[in-house]
Design an enzyme around this catalytic site. Sequence first.
Site, PDB file in Angstrom:
ATOM      1  N   LYS A   1       0.858  -1.198   0.000  1.00  0.00           N
ATOM      2  CA  LYS A   1       0.000   0.000   0.000  1.00  0.00           C
ATOM      3  C   LYS A   1       0.889   1.242   0.000  1.00  0.00           C
ATOM      4  O   LYS A   1       1.751   1.404   0.879  1.00  0.00           O
ATOM      5  CB  LYS A   1      -0.885  -0.051   1.248  1.00  0.00           C
ATOM      6  CG  LYS A   1      -2.123   0.801   1.185  1.00  0.00           C
ATOM      7  CD  LYS A   1      -2.995   0.498   2.402  1.00  0.00           C
ATOM      8  CE  LYS A   1      -4.247   1.322   2.434  1.00  0.00           C
ATOM      9  NZ  LYS A   1      -4.940   1.176   3.726  1.00  0.00           N
TER      10      LYS A   1
HETATM   11  C1  E4P Z   1      -8.221   2.401   3.597  1.00  0.00           C
HETATM   12  O1  E4P Z   1      -7.469   1.567   3.162  1.00  0.00           O
HETATM   13  C2  E4P Z   1      -8.084   3.018   4.911  1.00  0.00           C
HETATM   14  O2  E4P Z   1      -7.494   2.093   5.790  1.00  0.00           O
HETATM   15  C3  E4P Z   1      -9.398   3.372   5.547  1.00  0.00           C
HETATM   16  O3  E4P Z   1     -10.502   2.921   4.812  1.00  0.00           O
HETATM   17  C4  E4P Z   1      -9.491   4.714   6.139  1.00  0.00           C
HETATM   18  O4  E4P Z   1     -10.746   4.856   6.761  1.00  0.00           O
HETATM   19  P1  E4P Z   1     -11.079   6.004   7.832  1.00  0.00           P
HETATM   20  O5  E4P Z   1     -11.308   7.269   7.083  1.00  0.00           O
HETATM   21  O6  E4P Z   1     -12.335   5.499   8.497  1.00  0.00           O
HETATM   22  O7  E4P Z   1      -9.898   6.090   8.749  1.00  0.00           O
END
Ligand code: E4P
Length: 217
Positions: A87
């Site tokens: 990622k």
């Molecule tokens: C995506 O890969 C992120 O981990 C995540 O969806 C972020 O979500 P949040 O805005 O609820 O922290």
Amino acid sequence: MKFFIDTANLEQIKEAQAMGILDGVTTNPSLMAKEGITGAENILQHYKDICELVDGDVSAEVISTDFEGMVKEGEALAALNPQIVVKLPMIADGVKACKYFSDKGIKTNMTLIFSAGQALLAAKAGATYMSPFIGRLDDISTDGLGLIAEIRLIYDNYGFDTQILAASVRHTMHIMDCAKIGADVMTGPLSAIKGLLKHPLTDIGLAKFLADYKKGN
Ligand code: E4P
């Protein structure tokens, strides 16, 4: 539509896996910290533990913000398990690293996507997945779902293979709206996934079936 769970909590991952509907897991440094997982060795071990629990892809985020650092970290992460998806943040060096990993056949997830232009760059760099954060856009009174629709249109116009991974999903309706628009994947909390189960007529109907069965037995 693939269902990913957005957590580093092993119990929740186990529960979603046991439901038989889980296609993968996404994590990020904040979610790891929330579970108290700190230190490089512990973090790598935690990714291995997550991979043991699920059959699908597991996104593991790099911390570096320069190309060389991302390549080094990403290669170490990818070596842990073939399920690992590296990622990478949507910054210039992240795009460059995405192209590097794509060319090597290593799966990638471009994260922190907030515009269609960023989505276009992720696809051009050959990302396996790209993560538009719909909840965080909604938080600032911007149309998160509208962004998913825009990206769907652009990717379909050109036949890009990059999968739209709707991220920052906060509730059950987000999941349903993403499904209607045609997001390839959604990642969200277990509570949002379990919300799909709920309908009062199901509960009332089941209670009546069981009561009627008891009457005759
Ligand atoms: C995506 O890969 C992120 O981990 C995540 O969806 C972020 O979500 P949040 O805005 O609820 O922290």
